[in-house]
Design a protein around this motif. Structure first.
Motif, PDB file in Angstrom:
ATOM      1  N   LYS A 158      22.230  15.426  25.563  1.00  9.69           N
ATOM      2  CA  LYS A 158      22.114  16.805  25.071  1.00  9.69           C
ATOM      3  C   LYS A 158      23.682  17.288  24.575  1.00  9.69           C
ATOM      4  CE  LYS A 158      18.220  18.342  25.448  1.00  9.69           C
ATOM      5  NZ  LYS A 158      17.238  18.576  24.273  1.00  9.69           N
ATOM      6  N   SER A 159      24.851  16.850  25.490  1.00 10.33           N
ATOM      7  CA  SER A 159      26.172  16.918  25.053  1.00 10.33           C
ATOM      8  C   SER A 159      27.027  15.839  25.780  1.00 10.33           C
ATOM      9  CB  SER A 159      26.604  18.437  25.598  1.00 10.33           C
ATOM     10  OG  SER A 159      26.649  18.657  26.828  1.00 10.33           O
ATOM     11  N   ARG A 160      28.468  15.870  25.407  1.00 10.07           N
ATOM     12  CA  ARG A 160      29.155  14.801  26.003  1.00 10.07           C
ATOM     13  C   ARG A 160      30.596  15.092  25.771  1.00 10.07           C
ATOM     14  NH1 ARG A 160      27.453  14.580  20.592  1.00 10.07           N
ATOM     15  NH2 ARG A 160      28.550  12.663  19.565  1.00 10.07           N
ATOM     16  N   THR A 161      31.476  14.735  26.574  1.00  5.11           N
ATOM     17  CA  THR A 161      32.747  14.872  26.426  1.00  5.11           C
ATOM     18  C   THR A 161      33.572  13.481  26.746  1.00  5.11           C
ATOM     19  OG1 THR A 161      33.401  15.557  28.721  1.00  5.11           O
ATOM     20  CG2 THR A 161      32.799  17.318  26.679  1.00  5.11           C
ATOM     21  N   ASP A 162      34.594  13.384  26.973  1.00  6.38           N
ATOM     22  CA  ASP A 162      35.421  12.066  27.567  1.00  6.38           C
ATOM     23  C   ASP A 162      34.883  11.749  29.091  1.00  6.38           C
ATOM     24  OD1 ASP A 162      36.398  11.137  24.990  1.00  6.38           O
ATOM     25  OD2 ASP A 162      38.347  12.135  25.683  1.00  6.38           O
ATOM     26  N   SER A 163      34.647  12.792  29.821  1.00  3.47           N
ATOM     27  CA  SER A 163      34.287  12.714  31.132  1.00  3.47           C
ATOM     28  C   SER A 163      33.088  13.312  31.666  1.00  3.47           C
ATOM     29  CB  SER A 163      35.753  13.380  31.976  1.00  3.47           C
ATOM     30  OG  SER A 163      35.585  14.815  31.755  1.00  3.47           O
ATOM     31  N   ARG A 164      32.449  14.062  30.709  1.00  3.72           N
ATOM     32  CA  ARG A 164      31.263  14.781  31.085  1.00  3.72           C
ATOM     33  C   ARG A 164      30.118  14.522  30.305  1.00  3.72           C
ATOM     34  NH1 ARG A 164      32.801  21.054  32.862  1.00  3.72           N
ATOM     35  NH2 ARG A 164      34.073  20.547  34.668  1.00  3.72           N
ATOM     36  N   VAL A 165      28.960  14.491  30.742  1.00  2.00           N
ATOM     37  CA  VAL A 165      27.516  14.330  30.146  1.00  2.00           C
ATOM     38  C   VAL A 165      26.419  15.073  30.457  1.00  2.00           C
ATOM     39  CG1 VAL A 165      26.967  12.292  31.185  1.00  2.00           C
ATOM     40  CG2 VAL A 165      25.981  12.404  28.984  1.00  2.00           C
ATOM     41  N   SER A 166      25.533  15.410  29.762  1.00  2.86           N
ATOM     42  CA  SER A 166      24.431  16.284  30.053  1.00  2.86           C
ATOM     43  C   SER A 166      23.328  15.617  29.287  1.00  2.86           C
ATOM     44  CB  SER A 166      24.717  17.699  29.598  1.00  2.86           C
ATOM     45  OG  SER A 166      23.298  18.498  30.069  1.00  2.86           O
ATOM     46  N   PHE A 167      22.258  15.275  30.003  1.00  6.86           N
ATOM     47  CA  PHE A 167      21.129  14.487  29.353  1.00  6.86           C
ATOM     48  C   PHE A 167      19.847  14.801  30.194  1.00  6.86           C
ATOM     49  CE2 PHE A 167      22.914  11.153  32.263  1.00  6.86           C
ATOM     50  CZ  PHE A 167      21.543  10.598  32.924  1.00  6.86           C
ATOM     51  N   GLU A 201       6.874  15.987  32.741  1.00 14.93           N
ATOM     52  CA  GLU A 201       8.160  16.246  33.443  1.00 14.93           C
ATOM     53  C   GLU A 201       9.451  15.977  32.998  1.00 14.93           C
ATOM     54  OE1 GLU A 201       7.036  14.146  36.902  1.00 14.93           O
ATOM     55  OE2 GLU A 201       5.552  15.336  37.611  1.00 14.93           O
ATOM     56  N   ARG A 202      10.431  16.899  33.198  1.00  8.94           N
ATOM     57  CA  ARG A 202      11.763  16.635  32.793  1.00  8.94           C
ATOM     58  C   ARG A 202      12.732  16.484  33.988  1.00  8.94           C
ATOM     59  NH1 ARG A 202      12.365  20.200  27.215  1.00  8.94           N
ATOM     60  NH2 ARG A 202      10.686  19.340  26.003  1.00  8.94           N
ATOM     61  N   TYR A 203      13.882  15.583  33.814  1.00 13.55           N
ATOM     62  CA  TYR A 203      14.496  15.725  35.094  1.00 13.55           C
ATOM     63  C   TYR A 203      16.063  15.784  34.121  1.00 13.55           C
ATOM     64  CZ  TYR A 203      10.873  14.184  38.016  1.00 13.55           C
ATOM     65  OH  TYR A 203       9.827  14.019  38.843  1.00 13.55           O
ATOM     66  N   TYR A 204      16.983  16.878  34.831  1.00 18.69           N
ATOM     67  CA  TYR A 204      18.150  17.072  34.191  1.00 18.69           C
ATOM     68  C   TYR A 204      19.440  16.572  34.805  1.00 18.69           C
ATOM     69  CZ  TYR A 204      14.783  20.247  32.199  1.00 18.69           C
ATOM     70  OH  TYR A 204      13.666  20.745  31.550  1.00 18.69           O
ATOM     71  N   TYR A 205      20.353  15.858  33.977  1.00 21.65           N
ATOM     72  CA  TYR A 205      21.551  15.389  34.587  1.00 21.65           C
ATOM     73  C   TYR A 205      22.650  16.044  34.270  1.00 21.65           C
ATOM     74  CZ  TYR A 205      17.951  12.041  36.540  1.00 21.65           C
ATOM     75  OH  TYR A 205      16.893  11.530  37.058  1.00 21.65           O
ATOM     76  N   ASN A 206      23.698  16.605  34.790  1.00 21.73           N
ATOM     77  CA  ASN A 206      24.876  17.013  34.068  1.00 21.73           C
ATOM     78  C   ASN A 206      25.768  16.469  35.243  1.00 21.73           C
ATOM     79  OD1 ASN A 206      23.744  18.995  32.539  1.00 21.73           O
ATOM     80  ND2 ASN A 206      22.651  19.553  34.336  1.00 21.73           N
ATOM     81  N   LEU A 207      26.667  15.467  34.839  1.00 21.19           N
ATOM     82  CA  LEU A 207      27.537  14.868  35.311  1.00 21.19           C
ATOM     83  C   LEU A 207      29.138  14.937  34.901  1.00 21.19           C
ATOM     84  CD1 LEU A 207      25.591  11.458  35.136  1.00 21.19           C
ATOM     85  CD2 LEU A 207      24.942  13.362  36.804  1.00 21.19           C
ATOM     86  N   ASP A 208      29.709  14.874  35.942  1.00 19.97           N
ATOM     87  CA  ASP A 208      31.461  14.718  35.533  1.00 19.97           C
ATOM     88  C   ASP A 208      31.919  13.392  36.313  1.00 19.97           C
ATOM     89  OD1 ASP A 208      34.215  14.991  35.740  1.00 19.97           O
ATOM     90  OD2 ASP A 208      33.895  17.122  35.608  1.00 19.97           O
ATOM     91  N   ILE A 209      32.121  12.570  35.447  1.00 17.91           N
ATOM     92  CA  ILE A 209      32.377  11.166  35.898  1.00 17.91           C
ATOM     93  C   ILE A 209      33.646  11.125  36.248  1.00 17.91           C
ATOM     94  CG2 ILE A 209      32.568   8.706  35.160  1.00 17.91           C
ATOM     95  CD1 ILE A 209      29.652   9.809  35.041  1.00 17.91           C
ATOM     96  N   ALA A 210      34.594  11.935  35.944  1.00 22.57           N
ATOM     97  CA  ALA A 210      36.171  11.895  36.405  1.00 22.57           C
ATOM     98  C   ALA A 210      36.239  12.154  37.564  1.00 22.57           C
ATOM     99  CB  ALA A 210      36.846  12.928  35.226  1.00 22.57           C
ATOM    100  N   GLU A 211      35.334  13.269  38.053  1.00 25.13           N
ATOM    101  CA  GLU A 211      35.396  13.996  39.542  1.00 25.13           C
ATOM    102  C   GLU A 211      34.127  13.401  40.272  1.00 25.13           C
ATOM    103  OE1 GLU A 211      35.355  18.212  39.382  1.00 25.13           O
ATOM    104  OE2 GLU A 211      36.941  18.279  38.018  1.00 25.13           O
ATOM    105  N   ASN A 212      33.534  12.576  39.708  1.00 28.30           N
ATOM    106  CA  ASN A 212      32.344  11.775  40.439  1.00 28.30           C
ATOM    107  C   ASN A 212      31.542  12.755  41.248  1.00 28.30           C
ATOM    108  OD1 ASN A 212      31.135   9.056  41.127  1.00 28.30           O
ATOM    109  ND2 ASN A 212      31.969   9.591  43.263  1.00 28.30           N
ATOM    110  N   ARG A 213      31.140  13.692  40.358  1.00 29.97           N
ATOM    111  CA  ARG A 213      29.899  14.678  41.055  1.00 29.97           C
ATOM    112  C   ARG A 213      29.336  15.254  40.212  1.00 29.97           C
ATOM    113  NH1 ARG A 213      31.389  20.220  40.499  1.00 29.97           N
ATOM    114  NH2 ARG A 213      33.349  20.482  39.360  1.00 29.97           N
ATOM    115  N   ASP A 214      27.857  15.820  40.485  1.00 35.31           N
ATOM    116  CA  ASP A 214      26.986  16.295  39.763  1.00 35.31           C
ATOM    117  C   ASP A 214      27.527  17.792  39.399  1.00 35.31           C
ATOM    118  OD1 ASP A 214      24.807  14.520  39.674  1.00 35.31           O
ATOM    119  OD2 ASP A 214      24.708  15.124  41.870  1.00 35.31           O
ATOM    120  N   LEU A 215      27.396  18.315  38.137  1.00 34.52           N
ATOM    121  CA  LEU A 215      27.712  19.719  37.711  1.00 34.52           C
ATOM    122  C   LEU A 215      26.837  20.599  38.157  1.00 34.52           C
ATOM    123  CD1 LEU A 215      29.458  18.614  34.478  1.00 34.52           C
ATOM    124  CD2 LEU A 215      30.705  19.506  36.566  1.00 34.52           C
TER     125      LEU A 215
END
Length: 283
Positions: A165-174, A188-202
């Motif tokens: 759905k969106s992405r930056t250098d360190s974040r992604v939403s899919f 069924e849908r599962y939502y992932y919102n990640l901050d790779i730099a901070e190593n955590r779910d948003l």
């Protein structure tokens, strides 16, 4: 309004099922399948224009895509990580048509490993459940007098797919979607919102602030109210009959490219099936 809702519900539940229902359902499944493939094709071409695409189609089908080790690498993001199409196959076997595309987060982080394991576990469970559903349906079909001639040509569609759905250098939403279509349908849908730099779910709090619950609830209630037509009808259930009440930490969401947060609810959870999967942009 309450009496009208109860009356409509009783009328719906007492509606006789036409004999041609099965043919209509099968036709609907075929139409939905065609639309899905067209949408998926558009999504694929959009990402392929921005990155090289390599596709591997499995020669045989295993219960677990991990066992298959198909690596159809489609890098769609640079920076700290990439999202790859780890498994990609389109195959029909024993009356089941599989259309499966599984993502994998490539990054040097524990978060990536956790997400990949969760996605894989859900894919395995989805495929196993679909096969069991199909076996149960076939057994019930013949147990109730169905013939081999009537059974011939029946097919079940099993879908696993994802969309960034969106992405930056360190974040992604899919979003990862699992679908099952035959005499009934499931999605069924599962939502992932990640901050790779901070190593955590948003979380919704990360995007909307400390007052995220009230912000979401106000926006959702407003959109539900706006869905009521001039005759007072809406697909959404009243709050005291299973309808929307509030968001919480388990509420699914994704983030669009423009930064808009979109809150989502499972199909049938707060509205009739005709409403699809309810989505509410929060602005």
């Amino acid at each position: 309004m309450m009496n009208e809702f109860k009356s409509a519900k009783e009328s719906y539940e007492n509606t006789p099922i036409p004999q041609e229902l099965d043919a209509r359902v099968q036709a609907g499944i075929r139409e939905g399948k065609a639309r899905y493939r067209a949408r998926r094709g558009r999504t694929f071409r959009r990402w392929a224009s921005a990155a090289a695409c390599f596709c591997a189609v499995l020669a045989g089908l295993n219960l677990s895509p991990t066992v298959a080790k198909a690596a159809a690498g489609v890098p769609v993001l640079g920076g700290l990580f990439q999202i790859l199409t780890f498994v990609d196959y389109d195959k029909t076997e024993d009356g089941i048509h599989y259309d499966v595309s599984v993502p994998r987060v490539e990054a040097d982080s524990g978060l990536a490993e956790k997400v990949n394991a969760a996605v894989q576990e859900r894919v395995d469970a989805h495929l196993a459940k679909a096969r069991q559903d199909w076996d149960d349906y076939r057994e019930a079909f013949f147990a109730t007098g169905g013939t081999e001639e009537e059974w011939a040509g029946r097919e079940m569609d099993v879908i696993a797919d994802y969309e960034i759905k969106s992405r930056t250098d360190s974040r992604v939403s899919f979003v990862v979607t699992f679908g099952e279509g035959w005499v009934s349908s499931m999605e069924e849908r599962y939502y992932y919102n990640l901050d790779i730099a901070e190593n955590r779910d948003l979380t919704l709090r990360d995007y909307l602030g400390e007052d995220w619950v009230n912000i979401c609830n106000s926006a959702i209630e407003k959109q539900i109210a706006e869905s009521v037509d001039e005759e007072g009808f809406t697909f959404f259930f009243p709050a005291d009959q299973g309808g929307f009440t509030t968001v919480d930490e388990t509420t699914g969401f994704y983030v669009r490219e423009d930064g808009t947060v979109v809150v989502c609810f499972p199909k049938y959870s707060i509205a009739a099936g005709a409403a699809g999967i309810p989505e509410f942009p929060i602005s």
